[in-house]
Scaffold this active site. Structure first.
Site, PDB file in Angstrom:
ATOM      1  N   ARG A   1       4.523  10.461  -9.100  1.00  6.75           N
ATOM      2  CA  ARG A   1       4.842  11.614  -7.861  1.00  6.75           C
ATOM      3  C   ARG A   1       4.892  12.998  -8.626  1.00  6.75           C
ATOM      4  NH1 ARG A   1       9.851   9.914  -6.657  1.00  6.75           N
ATOM      5  NH2 ARG A   1       9.207   8.480  -5.098  1.00  6.75           N
TER       6      ARG A   1
ATOM      7  N   HIS B   1      -2.237   7.273  -8.627  1.00 11.23           N
ATOM      8  CA  HIS B   1      -1.907   5.863  -9.187  1.00 11.23           C
ATOM      9  C   HIS B   1      -2.786   5.880 -10.323  1.00 11.23           C
ATOM     10  CE1 HIS B   1      -0.046   5.021  -5.503  1.00 11.23           C
ATOM     11  NE2 HIS B   1      -0.993   4.972  -4.569  1.00 11.23           N
TER      12      HIS B   1
ATOM     13  N   GLN C   1       0.997  12.383  -4.784  1.00 11.56           N
ATOM     14  CA  GLN C   1       1.080  11.416  -5.705  1.00 11.56           C
ATOM     15  C   GLN C   1      -0.425  10.809  -6.405  1.00 11.56           C
ATOM     16  OE1 GLN C   1       1.747   7.196  -3.281  1.00 11.56           O
ATOM     17  NE2 GLN C   1       3.127   8.890  -2.716  1.00 11.56           N
TER      18      GLN C   1
END
Length: 321
Positions: A195, A100, A98
């Site tokens: 993701r 951010h 993943q």
């Protein structure tokens, strides 16, 4: 009303979690698995609750709203929301790969801050690894192709880990916690996660969990990380404790204490203190009051509360702004 607040965590039952937080850290919850405990949180997805004193039963954000932003500290007076989220993570299985977003992208697209975080490895199995960025520079086209054809792991930087390792995960860094890792995470107060690979797993509804390819393509740094996975400073040895600075940045400052006696600390006007106990047992004394804090517990010390003492044997992480 300035006194040390003992916090009750909010819990998450993500499919990759285990039972160590319940079994070893005495977390009182019926959810299964116990993937994460949000130990210091004012985020709407999981709020910490106060256990002691006049505000027992109230959430931490209710305390702040009642007492005023000065209990967070002067460094946070320009913040709209409480700036930090601290959690324990028990990865029985691999977390998804993943990324951010940073503040600019997250505020525009998610309505909250971005997510830069720091990991302290509390424990790890002998073969545990983390994904920390890429092992080479790649193009957006290659990144997208590898997501869609399930070859992304071939270009991920996979790092073996052990207890005591520290990783600073800047927003935009591709990452994943590997199976067998127990992590203390200090992060911006954000739950925005994109993701890109999930090992072919199915969610609780029996369907593959959603990928966020378009958003990940917009925010991911497509090159190896520039920071080394290690503490900011070497261990500093004092009479009653050993101190290591784990992270220093404009978002948070994090230190690790190995305590074997007394530690005198002071919460000044500039910032609250967060005490996260990783191991052992110690007495926290403020003025004439004292109570015991144990492995797995989290304490919020309001800004400008003044001096307090921790006495005992164990490990804890201190986080300030």
């Amino acid at each position: 009303m300035l006194y040390p607040l003992k916090l009750q965590a909010a819990f998450k039952d993500y499919i990759w979690g285990g039972t160590r937080l319940r079994d070893e850290f005495n977390k009182q919850t019926t959810i299964n698995p116990v993937a994460e405990s949000w130990e210091l949180s004012c985020h709407h997805d999981g709020k910490s609750t106060i256990e002691n004193g006049p505000f027992a039963g109230k959430t931490l954000i209710e305390y702040i709203e009642t007492e005023g932003k000065q209990v967070i500290g002067t460094k946070a007076q320009d913040k709209t929301d409480f700036p930090i989220l601290i959690k324990f993570i028990d990865a029985k299985q691999n977390l998804s790969v993943q990324v951010h977003p940073d503040d600019t992208y997250a505020l525009l697209n998610e309505g909250e801050s971005g997510k830069t975080e720091m990991w302290y490895v509390m424990d790890a199995q002998p073969d545990s690894k983390l994904i920390y960025g890429f092992n080479k520079k790649i193009s957006h086209q290659e990144f997208e192709k590898r997501i869609t054809d399930n070859t992304l792991l071939e270009v991920c930087n996979q790092v073996p880990i052990k207890k005591g390792d520290v990783f600073f995960i800047e927003a935009g860094t591709l990452h994943a916690i590997g199976a067998g890792a127990l992590i203390a995470e200090i992060q911006q107060s954000s739950n925005s996660t994109y993701r890109v690979y999930d090992y072919g797993r199915l969610g609780k509804d029996g369907k593959p969990r959603q990928l966020h390819i378009e958003k990940a393509l917009a925010v991911t740094k497509l090159e190896p990380p520039t920071r080394k996975p290690e503490p900011v400073a070497k261990v500093n040895y004092f009479t009653d404790y050993d101190l290591t600075i784990l992270a220093q940045c404009d978002l948070f400052n994090v230190s690790h204490f190995n305590l074997h006696g007394n530690c005198n600390l002071e919460a000044k006007k500039d910032s609250f203190h967060s005490i996260l106990v990783l191991n052992g047992e110690m007495a926290l004394t403020y003025k004439a009051n004292s109570f015991t804090v144990k492995k797995g517990e989290s304490i919020f010390i309001p800004a400008d509360m003044g001096e307090y003492i921790l006495n005992g044997t164990g490990e804890f992480i201190l986080t300030t702004l």
